[in-house]
Design a protein around this motif. Structure first.
Motif, PDB file in Angstrom:
ATOM      1  N   LEU A  37     -64.297  76.178  41.165  1.00  8.57           N
ATOM      2  CA  LEU A  37     -63.099  76.245  40.254  1.00  8.57           C
ATOM      3  C   LEU A  37     -62.682  74.911  39.967  1.00  8.57           C
ATOM      4  O   LEU A  37     -61.804  74.896  39.249  1.00  8.57           O
ATOM      5  CB  LEU A  37     -62.047  76.925  40.944  1.00  8.57           C
ATOM      6  CG  LEU A  37     -62.259  78.442  41.486  1.00  8.57           C
ATOM      7  CD1 LEU A  37     -61.046  79.074  42.363  1.00  8.57           C
ATOM      8  CD2 LEU A  37     -62.593  79.193  40.359  1.00  8.57           C
ATOM      9  N   GLY A  38     -63.412  73.812  40.665  1.00 11.48           N
ATOM     10  CA  GLY A  38     -62.968  72.632  40.244  1.00 11.48           C
ATOM     11  C   GLY A  38     -61.861  71.946  41.057  1.00 11.48           C
ATOM     12  O   GLY A  38     -61.227  70.884  40.628  1.00 11.48           O
ATOM     13  N   SER A  39     -61.704  72.679  42.420  1.00 13.49           N
ATOM     14  CA  SER A  39     -60.772  72.128  43.303  1.00 13.49           C
ATOM     15  C   SER A  39     -61.433  71.780  44.682  1.00 13.49           C
ATOM     16  O   SER A  39     -62.538  72.170  45.015  1.00 13.49           O
ATOM     17  CB  SER A  39     -59.621  73.068  43.521  1.00 13.49           C
ATOM     18  OG  SER A  39     -58.931  73.556  42.340  1.00 13.49           O
ATOM     19  N   GLY A  40     -60.471  70.788  45.058  1.00 15.17           N
ATOM     20  CA  GLY A  40     -61.071  70.184  46.571  1.00 15.17           C
ATOM     21  C   GLY A  40     -60.978  71.127  47.806  1.00 15.17           C
ATOM     22  O   GLY A  40     -61.718  70.986  48.557  1.00 15.17           O
ATOM     23  N   TRP A  41     -60.024  72.071  47.488  1.00 12.79           N
ATOM     24  CA  TRP A  41     -59.850  72.889  48.533  1.00 12.79           C
ATOM     25  C   TRP A  41     -58.934  74.067  48.277  1.00 12.79           C
ATOM     26  O   TRP A  41     -58.524  74.226  46.978  1.00 12.79           O
ATOM     27  CB  TRP A  41     -59.123  72.375  49.995  1.00 12.79           C
ATOM     28  CG  TRP A  41     -57.673  71.851  49.714  1.00 12.79           C
ATOM     29  CD1 TRP A  41     -57.108  71.140  48.826  1.00 12.79           C
ATOM     30  CD2 TRP A  41     -56.614  72.591  50.418  1.00 12.79           C
ATOM     31  NE1 TRP A  41     -56.039  70.807  49.057  1.00 12.79           N
ATOM     32  CE2 TRP A  41     -55.450  71.814  49.922  1.00 12.79           C
ATOM     33  CE3 TRP A  41     -56.233  73.367  51.390  1.00 12.79           C
ATOM     34  CZ2 TRP A  41     -54.193  72.102  50.225  1.00 12.79           C
ATOM     35  CZ3 TRP A  41     -54.916  73.810  51.795  1.00 12.79           C
ATOM     36  CH2 TRP A  41     -53.950  73.015  51.229  1.00 12.79           C
ATOM     37  N   GLY A  42     -59.051  75.112  49.145  1.00  9.05           N
ATOM     38  CA  GLY A  42     -58.338  76.523  48.650  1.00  9.05           C
ATOM     39  C   GLY A  42     -56.756  76.283  48.116  1.00  9.05           C
ATOM     40  O   GLY A  42     -56.488  76.923  47.223  1.00  9.05           O
ATOM     41  N   GLY A  43     -56.137  75.511  48.857  1.00  5.90           N
ATOM     42  CA  GLY A  43     -54.577  75.076  48.581  1.00  5.90           C
ATOM     43  C   GLY A  43     -54.507  74.787  47.254  1.00  5.90           C
ATOM     44  O   GLY A  43     -53.721  74.964  46.311  1.00  5.90           O
ATOM     45  N   GLU A  44     -55.684  73.840  46.729  1.00  9.62           N
ATOM     46  CA  GLU A  44     -55.287  73.282  45.446  1.00  9.62           C
ATOM     47  C   GLU A  44     -55.664  74.168  44.287  1.00  9.62           C
ATOM     48  O   GLU A  44     -54.900  74.292  43.420  1.00  9.62           O
ATOM     49  CB  GLU A  44     -56.563  72.103  45.249  1.00  9.62           C
ATOM     50  CG  GLU A  44     -56.307  71.262  43.920  1.00  9.62           C
ATOM     51  CD  GLU A  44     -57.357  70.092  43.761  1.00  9.62           C
ATOM     52  OE1 GLU A  44     -57.909  69.976  44.821  1.00  9.62           O
ATOM     53  OE2 GLU A  44     -57.575  69.753  42.781  1.00  9.62           O
TER      54      GLU A  44
END
Length: 421
Positions: free
Chosen positions: A255-262
Motif C-alpha cells: 500500500l506504500g506504507s512502512g508499517w500497518g499503523g501508517e
C-alpha cells in the motif's frame, strides 16, 4: 462481540508523563524477593557499588519515566543508581559482557535472551521473586531457560484488530458487525474494500500473520518440537492467502506504507492487525482518525494472538547483584508498571494489574485481554534467522505453495531446536 464499544470511542490516547509522586516504592513493602521480607537490601548482601541501568528507549517519555522510577528507588534505598539510554542496545550489551564490565540492569529482548542465558551473561534471579506467579505464564515461559526463570518480564504488547470507525460506518457496518470469526473477518474486509481502501492491512511478516496460525492451533515451535510445516500453520496462512488474492487484504508495503499503523492512519486500510503501540503513533501522527480496538477474531482452534516482551536482565558480573535485584523488584511492582503504562503506553506484565490497566484504558482493553491466550514467537538461538527467512518467503504468499514454503524451513527450525537442547 468481545470488545469494540462505539460509545467509548477514542480519538487520542492520553499519554502523559507521570509525576514522581505516583511511584510507590517497593522498599516500603518489602524487598520483593522470597524469604527476605522486612530485611534490608544491605542485610541480604547488597554492596555499596553503584547500579547502572541501560535501556533501549522509545523516546523522552520512556526515558523520563524509567529515570524517575530509578531515582525514587535510589533515594529511598540509599543506593546510587543511574539510567543510560543505549543507541544500539544489543551491541552495547555485547561489548559490556565481553569487557567484563556490563551494565548491572538492562532490557533483554526475547530474541537475545536465550543466547545471554546460555553463555552465562545473565544472573538467574527470577525464581526468587515474591511475585513470580503473578507474571503471565506465557511471559514467564519467554524468559525461562533450562527450567529457570532468569529475569522478570518488564511489560508486554499483544496484537489486536484496529478498526477505522468512519470507514466502518460508511460501509454500513455497526457495532454488531465487529468480527469474531474468520468468516466474519473476511466478510467485513470485503465490505470495507473500495477502489482506494483495502479492508484489512498488516505488515509483511510472520510477526503479524502468525496470529492466524495461532488461531488455527499452530505455531513454529510446539512443546519443544519444530512445527513449522504443520497442517495448522498451512491452514492459517491459506486463509491469509485467500483474502489477499480476493483483494480484501494487503501488506502495508504493497500500500506504500512502512508499517500497518501508517497504512491505517493514512486511510489506506480500514482495519489493521497491530499492537498497542499504535495508540501512541495515532495520537502523535494521526490524531483526527477515530478508531476502536477489538480482540482478533477466533480461528478454527479458538482465539490467538502474538505477544512481544522484554525482561529486566541482571548481569552475572554485576558488582551489586543483590542491589540490582532490589531495584528490579521495585521496577516490576504493579504501581511502577502502571506508571510506565501511563507514561509510554506499555501493558503491565502482572496479571493482578490487568484490571486496573483495563479500567484506565477501556478503549485498549482488547490488547491486554489477549494476554490470556497470547503465543510467543520462538526465541531459541538461531530462531530469528529462521524467522527472517520465513518473512522473505512470505513476500510471495499470494502465489506460493504454502506447504512447500513451510517445508523448506522445517529442517532449519529442527536444527535450531536441537541445538538449544
Amino acid at each position: 462481540m468481545k470488545t469494540g464499544n462505539f460509545r467509548t470511542r477514542r480519538k487520542t490516547l492520553a499519554v502523559a508523563v507521570t509525576a514522581a509522586a505516583a511511584l510507590v516504592l517497593s522498599a516500603c513493602g518489602g524487598s520483593g524477593f522470597s524469604g527476605s521480607e522486612g530485611e534490608s537490601a544491605e542485610a541480604e548482601g547488597a554492596t555499596d557499588a553503584p547500579i547502572s541501568v541501560l535501556i533501549g528507549s522509545s523516546g523522552e517519555a520512556e526515558t523520563t519515566s524509567v529515570t524517575e522510577a530509578v531515582d525514587a528507588w535510589a533515594s529511598e534505598s540509599g543506593m546510587d543508581a543511574s539510567v543510560s539510554v543505549a543507541s544500539d542496545l544489543p551491541q552495547q550489551l555485547s561489548q559490556g559482557f565481553a569487557s567484563g564490565e556490563p551494565a548491572d540492569v538492562f532490557y533483554v529482548s526475547t530474541d537475545l535472551f536465550a543466547g545471554y542465558a546460555a553463555n552465562g551473561s545473565l544472573e538467574p534471579y527470577g525464581d526468587d521473586l515474591e511475585n513470580k506467579d503473578d507474571f503471565y505464564p506465557a511471559l514467564q515461559e519467554a524468559f525461562t531457560y533450562e527450567d529457570q526463570l532468569y529475569c522478570a518480564p518488564k511489560d508486554f504488547s499483544t496484537l489486536g484488530l484496529v478498526i477505522n470507525n468512519a470507514l466502518w460506518e460508511e460501509a454500513g457496518l455497526t457495532e454488531d458487525d465487529v468480527p469474531t470469526t474468520w468468516e466474519e473477518l473476511a466478510s467485513v474486509a470485503e465490505q470495507l474494500t473500495t477502489d482506494d481502501v483495502v479492508g484489512l492491512g498488516y505488515g509483511p511478516e510472520f510477526q503479524r500473520l502468525g496470529v492466524f496460525t495461532a488461531q488455527a492451533g499452530g505455531g513454529l515451535v510446539t512443546d519443544g518440537e519444530a512445527t513449522v510445516n504443520s497442517p495448522e500453520n498451512v491452514e492459517g496462512l491459506t486463509f491469509v492467502q485467500k483474502m489477499m488474492n480476493d483483494g480484501v487484504a494487503a501488506f502495508s508495503s504493497d500500500l506504500g506504507s512502512g508499517w500497518g499503523g501508517e497504512a491505517f492512519g493514512k486511510g489506506q486500510a480500514a482495519m489493521v492487525i497491530e499492537g498497542n503501540w499504535i495508540a501512541g503513533a495515532m495520537s502523535n501522527d494521526f490524531p483526527d482518525v477515530d478508531y476502536q480496538v477489538a480482540e482478533l477474531p477466533e480461528g478454527p482452534a479458538g482465539p490467538g494472538t502474538l505477544q512481544f516482551t522484554n525482561c529486566w536482565g541482571i548481569a552475572a558480573d554485576s558488582d551489586n547483584i543483590e542491589g540490582a535485584k532490589e531495584l528490579v523488584a521495585h521496577l516490576t511492582t504493579a504501581e511502577t508498571q502502571l506508571s510506565f503504562a501511563e507514561a509510554f503506553g506499555v501493558m503491565p506484565s502482572l496479571q493482578s494489574a490487568a484490571e486496573d490497566w483495563s479500567t484506565q484504558y477501556p478503549d485498549l482493553a482488547a490488547f491486554i485481554a489477549g494476554g490470556d491466550y497470547a503465543q510467543n514467537l520462538p526465541a531459541q538461538q538461531g530462531a530469528s534467522d529462521v524467522l527472517a527467512e520465513l518473512n522473505a518467503q512470505l513476500e510471495t504468499i499470494k502465489t506460493a505453495d504454502l506447504q512447500q514454503l513451510l517445508d523448506t524451513l522445517q529442517t532449519d527450525m529442527e536444527s535450531v531446536v536441537a541445538d538449544a537442547g
